[in-house]
Design an enzyme around this catalytic site. Structure first.
Site, PDB file in Angstrom:
ATOM      1  N   ASN A  11       0.879  -1.174   0.000  1.00 27.94           N
ATOM      2  CA  ASN A  11       0.000   0.000   0.000  1.00 27.94           C
ATOM      3  C   ASN A  11       0.912   1.219   0.000  1.00 27.94           C
ATOM      4  O   ASN A  11       1.454   1.610   1.042  1.00 27.94           O
ATOM      5  CB  ASN A  11      -0.909  -0.022   1.217  1.00 27.94           C
ATOM      6  CG  ASN A  11      -1.929   1.112   1.220  1.00 27.94           C
ATOM      7  OD1 ASN A  11      -1.829   2.052   0.448  1.00 27.94           O
ATOM      8  ND2 ASN A  11      -2.906   1.018   2.103  1.00 27.94           N
ATOM      9  N   ARG A  96      -2.415  -1.848  -3.831  1.00 28.13           N
ATOM     10  CA  ARG A  96      -3.535  -0.904  -3.812  1.00 28.13           C
ATOM     11  C   ARG A  96      -3.205   0.207  -4.799  1.00 28.13           C
ATOM     12  O   ARG A  96      -2.251   0.963  -4.610  1.00 28.13           O
ATOM     13  CB  ARG A  96      -3.725  -0.319  -2.415  1.00 28.13           C
ATOM     14  CG  ARG A  96      -4.751   0.817  -2.361  1.00 28.13           C
ATOM     15  CD  ARG A  96      -4.869   1.361  -0.953  1.00 28.13           C
ATOM     16  NE  ARG A  96      -5.708   2.551  -0.910  1.00 28.13           N
ATOM     17  CZ  ARG A  96      -5.260   3.798  -0.712  1.00 28.13           C
ATOM     18  NH1 ARG A  96      -3.966   4.000  -0.515  1.00 28.13           N
ATOM     19  NH2 ARG A  96      -6.085   4.814  -0.681  1.00 28.13           N
ATOM     20  N   HIS A 184     -11.418   5.031  -1.353  1.00 27.14           N
ATOM     21  CA  HIS A 184     -11.446   4.154  -0.172  1.00 27.14           C
ATOM     22  C   HIS A 184     -12.209   2.862  -0.460  1.00 27.14           C
ATOM     23  O   HIS A 184     -12.797   2.256   0.430  1.00 27.14           O
ATOM     24  CB  HIS A 184     -12.053   4.876   1.050  1.00 27.14           C
ATOM     25  CG  HIS A 184     -11.259   6.039   1.515  1.00 27.14           C
ATOM     26  ND1 HIS A 184     -11.823   7.264   1.810  1.00 27.14           N
ATOM     27  CD2 HIS A 184      -9.932   6.192   1.711  1.00 27.14           C
ATOM     28  CE1 HIS A 184     -10.880   8.112   2.185  1.00 27.14           C
ATOM     29  NE2 HIS A 184      -9.726   7.496   2.127  1.00 27.14           N
ATOM     30  N   ARG A 244      -6.455  18.186   4.043  1.00 28.94           N
ATOM     31  CA  ARG A 244      -7.174  18.493   2.809  1.00 28.94           C
ATOM     32  C   ARG A 244      -8.491  19.198   3.116  1.00 28.94           C
ATOM     33  O   ARG A 244      -9.106  18.975   4.156  1.00 28.94           O
ATOM     34  CB  ARG A 244      -7.432  17.213   2.016  1.00 28.94           C
ATOM     35  CG  ARG A 244      -6.207  16.690   1.300  1.00 28.94           C
ATOM     36  CD  ARG A 244      -6.474  15.358   0.630  1.00 28.94           C
ATOM     37  NE  ARG A 244      -6.001  14.248   1.439  1.00 28.94           N
ATOM     38  CZ  ARG A 244      -6.266  12.972   1.188  1.00 28.94           C
ATOM     39  NH1 ARG A 244      -7.020  12.642   0.156  1.00 28.94           N
ATOM     40  NH2 ARG A 244      -5.789  12.017   1.959  1.00 28.94           N
ATOM     41  N   GLY A 335     -12.164   6.738  13.032  1.00 32.20           N
ATOM     42  CA  GLY A 335     -13.457   6.099  13.241  1.00 32.20           C
ATOM     43  C   GLY A 335     -13.411   4.947  14.221  1.00 32.20           C
ATOM     44  O   GLY A 335     -14.342   4.742  15.001  1.00 32.20           O
ATOM     45  N   GLU A 384      -8.060  -3.382   4.509  1.00 35.06           N
ATOM     46  CA  GLU A 384      -7.834  -3.222   3.081  1.00 35.06           C
ATOM     47  C   GLU A 384      -6.804  -4.217   2.553  1.00 35.06           C
ATOM     48  O   GLU A 384      -6.926  -4.706   1.420  1.00 35.06           O
ATOM     49  CB  GLU A 384      -7.361  -1.797   2.796  1.00 35.06           C
ATOM     50  CG  GLU A 384      -8.380  -0.719   3.117  1.00 35.06           C
ATOM     51  CD  GLU A 384      -7.758   0.657   3.221  1.00 35.06           C
ATOM     52  OE1 GLU A 384      -8.104   1.505   2.379  1.00 35.06           O
ATOM     53  OE2 GLU A 384      -6.939   0.872   4.125  1.00 35.06           O
TER      54      GLU A 384
END
Length: 401
Positions: A11, A96, A184, A244, A335, A384
């Site tokens: 990744n 990824r 995502h 961002r 989260g 992921e």
């Protein structure tokens, strides 16, 4: 331990490379959910690069070639992986890849032709796409026999209806590839698997997943398929993030260029690196730091208020698109681990009938809503890397057959 070797998952970000090794399953099976080993190189291109081998020891300082730091970091990872494997074979490498463009959403084995096409998508994801492709190119050159599988972060969102893909620009822009892609996707794809296992039929209904990390987005799912998402054409859209902006009035960008005379490069620096939690607070992009200082730093508190407000605003829009909400899920670094921010978000969405179990939330339990909550609220760790390993295993097995 499988005699068929291991799948290496890479990744690659702009300043870090995470890696994980998964046991290659027997034909028709799936890799274990947890990596056999994982680690990461951080700070690539900066003065303090480090190697973390995931063994509990402190990260090790690295001296990377200043002219080619990314290639040097990949060489370090290759050395450590081969040392750990101790002669055991690599079955495949899964990557990824952030952007598949309008044509690529299913995982694919990479060859020179696909690599060239993916390079053409770099302008769509300039912060991420080049680095995954550099890793692929190096391995194609050095190990052309080794299967490499590209897993696209945009792929999960190929189910978006046309009305969600379309941007309100002249239609010719859509035909040129300017559309809502969503990101995502590997995280949301894992959610589609894990939520079905944990929540059964409820997860098939109106589900909203909040992927809140240094990058952040929301995904509305129905039947565990993406029907709307906050990130669109680029990773700047939607939610406010660590550095961002998230969604921004395009007039503000025109103002920065026309009135304040910022160059295109300077505007990119502002939007990608100097905004979000860091820009508003002037202190940090890390919510943990801001939470520790919000009582005595007004801008830290303001940044957190805006961060929550933007999540709530976008969540309301996606709930409206779905016509209601059955399951709200938090995942990714913030989260999964910030009980305080989860509490503030759920409280602001209380009008939907959400009721939080404070003790369960503090414990980061799988379900953090009360039994009488109209909407179930859950915390689900993402994975992921496993999604990428799963795709690589299936593709290698199918092509081997």
């Amino acid at each position: 331990m499988s005699a068929s070797g291991y799948i290496v998952v890479l990744n690659c970000g702009s300043s870090s490379i995470k890696f994980g090794l998964f046991t290659m399953p027997a034909k028709g099976g799936e890799p274990p959910r947890q990596a056999a080993w994982r680690g990461q190189v951080q700070g690539i291109g900066g003065p303090k690069a480090t190697l973390d081998l995931g063994d509990g020891s402190p990260p090790r300082p690295l001296q990377l070639d200043a002219a080619h730091p990314y290639a040097a970091a990949l060489a370090v990872i290759r050395t450590e992986v081969l040392r750990w494997l101790a002669g055991r074979p690599i079955a495949a490498v899964a990557h990824r890849v952030v952007h598949g463009g309008p044509r690529h959403f299913a995982p694919q084995r990479v060859d020179a032709a696909l690599l060239a096409e993916l390079k053409g998508l770099i302008p769509l994801a300039p912060l991420h796409q080049p680095f995954a492709l550099e890793a692929i190119e190096i391995l194609l050159r050095e190990r052309p026999d080794l299967p490499q599988v590209a897993c696209f972060d945009t792929g999960f969102h190929h189910t978006l209806p046309m009305v969600e893909q379309l941007l309100p620009l002249p239609y010719a822009a859509y035909e040129r590839g300017l559309r809502r892609y969503g990101f995502h996707g590997l995280s949301y794809e894992y959610m589609a698997v894990a939520l079905a296992e944990r929540h059964g039929a409820l997860a098939q209904g109106r589900t909203l997943v909040a992927h809140l990390g240094s990058g952040a987005s929301l995904c509305a799912m129905q039947g565990l398929r993406s029907v709307a998402t906050t990130m669109g054409f680029s990773a700047l859209d939607g939610l406010m993030m660590g550095t961002r902006t998230g969604a921004l009035d395009p007039g503000a960008v025109l103002y920065l260029m026309e009135i304040e005379h910022l160059t295109l490069q300077q505007v990119g620096q502002v939007l990608y690196h100097d905004s979000g939690l860091l820009g508003v607070s002037g202190l940090s992009a890390d919510p943990r730091v801001l939470l520790a200082h919000e009582a005595d730093e007004p801008r830290a508190a303001l940044a957190l208020d805006l961060y929550v407000r933007r999540i709530v605003r976008e969540a309301g829009a996606l709930v409206a698109v779905m016509g209601g909400l059955d399951l709200l899920v938090f995942t990714a670094g913030i989260g999964e681990h910030s009980a305080v921010l989860r509490q503030r978000i759920v409280q602001a969405l209380g009008w939907l009938g959400l009721a939080l179990d404070e003790a369960a939330n503090a414990a980061h339990a799988p379900v953090i809503s009360t039994p009488d909550s109209r909407v179930r609220v859950a915390v689900e760790p993402t994975n992921e890397e496993w999604v990428a390993a799963r795709h690589a295993a299936a593709l290698v097995a199918a092509q081997g057959a």
